[in-house]
Design a protein around this motif. Structure first.
Motif, PDB file in Angstrom:
ATOM      1  N   GLU A  51     -41.876  -9.828  16.637  1.00 44.13           N
ATOM      2  CA  GLU A  51     -41.282  -8.636  17.395  1.00 44.13           C
ATOM      3  C   GLU A  51     -40.134  -7.892  16.529  1.00 44.13           C
ATOM      4  OE1 GLU A  51     -40.014  -9.922  21.403  1.00 44.13           O
ATOM      5  OE2 GLU A  51     -42.026 -10.147  21.805  1.00 44.13           O
ATOM      6  N   PHE A  52     -39.322  -8.757  15.740  1.00 38.27           N
ATOM      7  CA  PHE A  52     -38.306  -8.262  14.942  1.00 38.27           C
ATOM      8  C   PHE A  52     -38.956  -7.268  13.963  1.00 38.27           C
ATOM      9  CE2 PHE A  52     -34.692 -11.471  15.642  1.00 38.27           C
ATOM     10  CZ  PHE A  52     -34.458 -10.883  16.622  1.00 38.27           C
ATOM     11  N   ARG A  53     -40.069  -7.921  13.140  1.00 41.02           N
ATOM     12  CA  ARG A  53     -40.478  -7.214  12.274  1.00 41.02           C
ATOM     13  C   ARG A  53     -41.315  -5.915  12.554  1.00 41.02           C
ATOM     14  NH1 ARG A  53     -43.013 -12.468   9.732  1.00 41.02           N
ATOM     15  NH2 ARG A  53     -41.431 -13.213   8.592  1.00 41.02           N
ATOM     16  N   ALA A  54     -41.765  -6.023  13.685  1.00 43.17           N
ATOM     17  CA  ALA A  54     -42.607  -4.659  14.450  1.00 43.17           C
ATOM     18  C   ALA A  54     -41.469  -3.699  14.715  1.00 43.17           C
ATOM     19  CB  ALA A  54     -43.436  -5.063  15.795  1.00 43.17           C
ATOM     20  N   VAL A  55     -40.156  -3.987  15.125  1.00 44.61           N
ATOM     21  CA  VAL A  55     -39.323  -3.056  15.476  1.00 44.61           C
ATOM     22  C   VAL A  55     -38.721  -2.615  14.413  1.00 44.61           C
ATOM     23  CG1 VAL A  55     -37.024  -3.092  16.548  1.00 44.61           C
ATOM     24  CG2 VAL A  55     -38.917  -3.994  17.771  1.00 44.61           C
ATOM     25  N   LYS A  56     -38.565  -3.340  13.174  1.00 45.48           N
ATOM     26  CA  LYS A  56     -37.882  -2.684  11.939  1.00 45.48           C
ATOM     27  C   LYS A  56     -38.669  -1.810  11.444  1.00 45.48           C
ATOM     28  CE  LYS A  56     -35.039  -6.885  11.032  1.00 45.48           C
ATOM     29  NZ  LYS A  56     -34.941  -8.021  10.020  1.00 45.48           N
ATOM     30  N   GLN A  57     -39.874  -2.030  11.504  1.00 44.89           N
ATOM     31  CA  GLN A  57     -41.067  -0.873  10.709  1.00 44.89           C
ATOM     32  C   GLN A  57     -41.118   0.438  11.521  1.00 44.89           C
ATOM     33  OE1 GLN A  57     -44.665  -2.856  10.853  1.00 44.89           O
ATOM     34  NE2 GLN A  57     -44.237  -4.156   9.188  1.00 44.89           N
ATOM     35  N   VAL A  58     -40.681   0.361  12.842  1.00 50.72           N
ATOM     36  CA  VAL A  58     -40.541   1.760  13.368  1.00 50.72           C
ATOM     37  C   VAL A  58     -39.261   2.394  13.380  1.00 50.72           C
ATOM     38  CG1 VAL A  58     -41.009   2.775  15.730  1.00 50.72           C
ATOM     39  CG2 VAL A  58     -42.394   0.997  15.160  1.00 50.72           C
ATOM     40  N   GLN A  59     -39.448   3.456  12.597  1.00 51.36           N
ATOM     41  CA  GLN A  59     -37.939   4.175  12.332  1.00 51.36           C
ATOM     42  C   GLN A  59     -38.218   5.680  12.407  1.00 51.36           C
ATOM     43  OE1 GLN A  59     -36.473   2.989   8.465  1.00 51.36           O
ATOM     44  NE2 GLN A  59     -36.056   0.822   9.105  1.00 51.36           N
ATOM     45  N   ARG A  60     -37.078   6.287  12.508  1.00 53.84           N
ATOM     46  CA  ARG A  60     -37.007   7.936  12.408  1.00 53.84           C
ATOM     47  C   ARG A  60     -37.496   8.380  11.035  1.00 53.84           C
ATOM     48  NH1 ARG A  60     -32.637  10.018  16.558  1.00 53.84           N
ATOM     49  NH2 ARG A  60     -33.249   9.228  18.493  1.00 53.84           N
ATOM     50  N   LEU A  61     -37.441   9.517  10.946  1.00 55.91           N
ATOM     51  CA  LEU A  61     -37.146  10.216   9.545  1.00 55.91           C
ATOM     52  C   LEU A  61     -36.216   9.795   8.665  1.00 55.91           C
ATOM     53  CD1 LEU A  61     -38.883  13.755  10.628  1.00 55.91           C
ATOM     54  CD2 LEU A  61     -40.095  11.652   9.284  1.00 55.91           C
ATOM     55  N   PRO A  62     -36.056   9.662   7.171  1.00 53.78           N
ATOM     56  CA  PRO A  62     -34.847   9.134   6.660  1.00 53.78           C
ATOM     57  C   PRO A  62     -33.970   9.862   6.816  1.00 53.78           C
ATOM     58  CG  PRO A  62     -36.873   9.669   5.186  1.00 53.78           C
ATOM     59  CD  PRO A  62     -37.438   9.816   6.497  1.00 53.78           C
ATOM     60  N   PHE A  63     -33.675  11.247   7.297  1.00 56.44           N
ATOM     61  CA  PHE A  63     -32.788  12.312   7.007  1.00 56.44           C
ATOM     62  C   PHE A  63     -32.195  12.223   8.558  1.00 56.44           C
ATOM     63  CE2 PHE A  63     -36.522  14.592   7.708  1.00 56.44           C
ATOM     64  CZ  PHE A  63     -36.366  15.451   8.877  1.00 56.44           C
ATOM     65  N   LEU A  64     -32.814  11.549   9.370  1.00 53.73           N
ATOM     66  CA  LEU A  64     -32.223  11.279  10.907  1.00 53.73           C
ATOM     67  C   LEU A  64     -31.535   9.993  11.194  1.00 53.73           C
ATOM     68  CD1 LEU A  64     -35.248  13.144  12.947  1.00 53.73           C
ATOM     69  CD2 LEU A  64     -32.921  14.236  12.146  1.00 53.73           C
ATOM     70  N   HIS A  65     -30.500  10.221  11.837  1.00 49.94           N
ATOM     71  CA  HIS A  65     -29.851   8.843  12.226  1.00 49.94           C
ATOM     72  C   HIS A  65     -30.586   7.922  13.215  1.00 49.94           C
ATOM     73  CE1 HIS A  65     -26.630   6.194  13.235  1.00 49.94           C
ATOM     74  NE2 HIS A  65     -26.770   6.369  14.308  1.00 49.94           N
ATOM     75  N   SER A  66     -30.764   6.731  12.982  1.00 46.67           N
ATOM     76  CA  SER A  66     -31.479   5.631  13.858  1.00 46.67           C
ATOM     77  C   SER A  66     -30.307   4.871  14.653  1.00 46.67           C
ATOM     78  CB  SER A  66     -32.621   5.029  13.208  1.00 46.67           C
ATOM     79  OG  SER A  66     -33.510   4.373  14.177  1.00 46.67           O
ATOM     80  N   SER A  67     -30.572   4.606  15.758  1.00 50.54           N
ATOM     81  CA  SER A  67     -29.559   3.824  16.354  1.00 50.54           C
ATOM     82  C   SER A  67     -30.304   2.418  16.697  1.00 50.54           C
ATOM     83  CB  SER A  67     -29.269   4.117  17.593  1.00 50.54           C
ATOM     84  OG  SER A  67     -30.302   4.478  18.649  1.00 50.54           O
ATOM     85  N   ASN A  68     -31.301   2.253  16.428  1.00 50.91           N
ATOM     86  CA  ASN A  68     -32.132   0.760  16.477  1.00 50.91           C
ATOM     87  C   ASN A  68     -31.761   0.143  17.842  1.00 50.91           C
ATOM     88  OD1 ASN A  68     -33.139   1.013  13.892  1.00 50.91           O
ATOM     89  ND2 ASN A  68     -31.421   0.397  12.971  1.00 50.91           N
ATOM     90  N   VAL A  69     -31.919   0.810  18.655  1.00 49.16           N
ATOM     91  CA  VAL A  69     -31.846   0.184  20.176  1.00 49.16           C
ATOM     92  C   VAL A  69     -32.943  -0.481  20.342  1.00 49.16           C
ATOM     93  CG1 VAL A  69     -32.026   0.992  22.893  1.00 49.16           C
ATOM     94  CG2 VAL A  69     -31.277   2.593  20.996  1.00 49.16           C
ATOM     95  N   ALA A  70     -34.155  -0.964  20.093  1.00 47.01           N
ATOM     96  CA  ALA A  70     -34.926  -1.795  20.251  1.00 47.01           C
ATOM     97  C   ALA A  70     -34.777  -3.094  19.573  1.00 47.01           C
ATOM     98  CB  ALA A  70     -36.290  -1.431  19.713  1.00 47.01           C
ATOM     99  N   LEU A  71     -34.172  -3.098  18.473  1.00 44.77           N
ATOM    100  CA  LEU A  71     -33.732  -4.264  17.729  1.00 44.77           C
ATOM    101  C   LEU A  71     -32.329  -4.952  18.260  1.00 44.77           C
ATOM    102  CD1 LEU A  71     -34.154  -6.056  15.236  1.00 44.77           C
ATOM    103  CD2 LEU A  71     -32.605  -4.240  13.787  1.00 44.77           C
ATOM    104  N   ASP A  72     -31.457  -3.687  18.895  1.00 51.92           N
ATOM    105  CA  ASP A  72     -30.376  -4.467  19.474  1.00 51.92           C
ATOM    106  C   ASP A  72     -30.636  -5.136  20.793  1.00 51.92           C
ATOM    107  OD1 ASP A  72     -28.432  -3.505  17.418  1.00 51.92           O
ATOM    108  OD2 ASP A  72     -27.868  -1.697  18.481  1.00 51.92           O
TER     109      ASP A  72
END
Length: 141
Positions: free
Chosen positions: A82-103
């Motif tokens: 699940e950690f690996r799956a959540v780390k792969q899903v990200q926003r576009l590189p120029f947008l800030h990502s809060s990583n809510v799912a990982l938290d």
């Protein structure tokens, strides 16, 4: 033509590395080595600096070991997947990502830390040219 071919011509050649400057006056080759970074050459200034840098990794390792002892091998493997799956899903590189799912998976969604207050995306230095950043991520540049 000689039976040895052209290899006898290269036998007496001098390697190019002997012509390069060496020692304290050697120039830094930007094309081969990239830009120098003083941050990479610094040693930790305090013994706890390395411990704090690896805190999340050590905490995850301890949690996985405890989970394995309590619930068996399947529980940490499922959580790591699940950690690996959540780390792969990200926003576009120029947008800030809060990583809510990982938290949420780590249990940090209810904790307030300094990164929650001081990590304002409007003050970020990451914002750049969106097209250039996407081309870099896709390997076109």
């Amino acid at each position: 033509m000689n039976s040895r071919g052209t290899s006898y011509l290269l036998k007496d050649s001098v390697p190019i590395t002997e012509f390069s400057a060496s020692g304290p006056f050697e120039g830094h080759d930007l094309l081969r080595r990239g830009f120098t970074s003083v941050k990479n050459e610094l040693l930790p200034s305090h013994p706890l600096e390395l411990s704090e840098k690896n805190f999340q990794f050590n905490q995850d390792k301890t949690n996985f070991a405890t989970l394995r002892n309590i619930q068996g091998l399947h529980a940490p493997l499922k959580l790591q997947m699940e950690f690996r799956a959540v780390k792969q899903v990200q926003r576009l590189p120029f947008l800030h990502s809060s990583n809510v799912a990982l938290d949420t998976l780590r249990g940090n969604d209810e904790c307030i830390g300094f990164e929650d207050i001081l990590n304002d995306p409007s003050q970020s230095e990451v914002m750049g040219e969106p097209h250039m950043m996407m081309e870099y991520k896709l390997g076109l540049l």
